[in-house]
Design an enzyme around this catalytic site. Structure first.
Site, PDB file in Angstrom:
ATOM      1  N   ASP A  11       1.001  -1.258   0.033  1.00  0.00           N
ATOM      2  CA  ASP A  11       0.024  -0.174   0.008  1.00  0.00           C
ATOM      3  C   ASP A  11       1.105   1.220  -0.048  1.00  0.00           C
ATOM      4  OD1 ASP A  11      -2.273   1.744   0.401  1.00  0.00           O
ATOM      5  OD2 ASP A  11      -1.731   1.705   2.454  1.00  0.00           O
ATOM      6  N   ASP A  13       0.061   5.164   1.098  1.00  0.00           N
ATOM      7  CA  ASP A  13      -0.033   6.153   2.063  1.00  0.00           C
ATOM      8  C   ASP A  13       0.054   5.266   3.553  1.00  0.00           C
ATOM      9  OD1 ASP A  13      -0.975   8.840   0.955  1.00  0.00           O
ATOM     10  OD2 ASP A  13      -1.558   7.136  -0.445  1.00  0.00           O
ATOM     11  N   ASP A 170      -1.244  -0.828   5.693  1.00  0.00           N
ATOM     12  CA  ASP A 170      -1.727  -0.169   7.108  1.00  0.00           C
ATOM     13  C   ASP A 170      -3.212  -0.272   7.739  1.00  0.00           C
ATOM     14  OD1 ASP A 170      -1.923   1.837   5.376  1.00  0.00           O
ATOM     15  OD2 ASP A 170      -2.213   3.231   7.086  1.00  0.00           O
TER      16      ASP A 170
END
Length: 221
Positions: A11, A13, A170
């Site tokens: 991922d 960001d 995250d």
């Protein structure tokens, strides 16, 4: 530990970069432009991974179903577009992690829900991403995460079977997407974490508290 791994997907960001300062600032400008009090960056940070939806929810308490959300979203996008990398930075340990992955002969790439409107200029502005062999944005495929389609497309582009890929993210939706795609999943507990901050309930295969820990799982440390 991952002896059958050919590729690592991330991922963006909250996993590779900390973009929360710029995302939060773009949303907060909307408040101050309306004469509202500025909010501390700490209020925006947990929802940074949710993009416009998360930032507008923090700034104005509105959801995508509310009247006026679309207009606010476009305003947010315009604010963010002019400050993509003003305060955004690569997390400590990520540059070494990517370097070691490349040295180890593994392929790597990015699968994000950020639209290409922002992903493309942002990744071009940060030298780290020049070695990424695939970058899948939120609008690359008809479905975004938690749907597995973006991850499966990344694996296809890398010419690596999904079950030989690792996906690191995250947010719970990253783990949901990774599992659905048949990939090994790693929760990045140092990231934004979103609305379900307890990574234990995500049912990821592994959890790391800092980027460098992935090297141990890859047996590259």
């Amino acid at each position: 530990m991952f002896k059958d791994t050919d590729a690592v997907l991330f991922d963006l960001d909250g996993t590779l970069i900390d973009s929360a300062p710029d995302l939060g600032a773009a949303a907060d400008k909307m408040r101050t432009d309306r004469g509202l009090e500025s909010l501390p960056a700490s209020e925006y940070r947990p929802m940074a991974g949710a993009g416009a939806r998360g930032m507008i929810a923090v700034a104005f308490g509105l959801t995508v179903e509310d009247i006026g959300f679309e207009a606010l979203k476009e305003e947010f996008f315009s604010n963010y577009e002019v400050r993509l990398v003003d305060q955004t930075y690569v997390f400590e340990g990520v540059a070494e992690l990517i370097s070691r992955i490349c040295q180890g002969g593994l392929k790597w790439g990015i699968v994000t829900n950020k639209s290409a409107r922002f992903t493309t200029p942002l990744t071009r502005a940060i030298p780290l991403f020049k070695t990424a062999q695939t970058i899948i944005s939120g609008d690359t495929m008809p479905h975004a995460k938690p749907h597995p389609a973006p991850l499966l497309e990344a694996a296809r582009q890398l010419q690596v079977p999904p079950n030989r890929c690792i996906y690191v993210g995250d947010d719970e939706r990253d783990i949901v997407a990774g599992r659905a795609a048949g990939m090994v999943t790693v929760a990045a507990a140092y990231g934004y974490l979103g609305q379900v901050a307890n990574t234990a309930v995500w049912k990821a295969d592994f959890t790391i508290s800092q980027p460098a820990e992935l090297l141990k799982l890859l047996k590259m440390a």
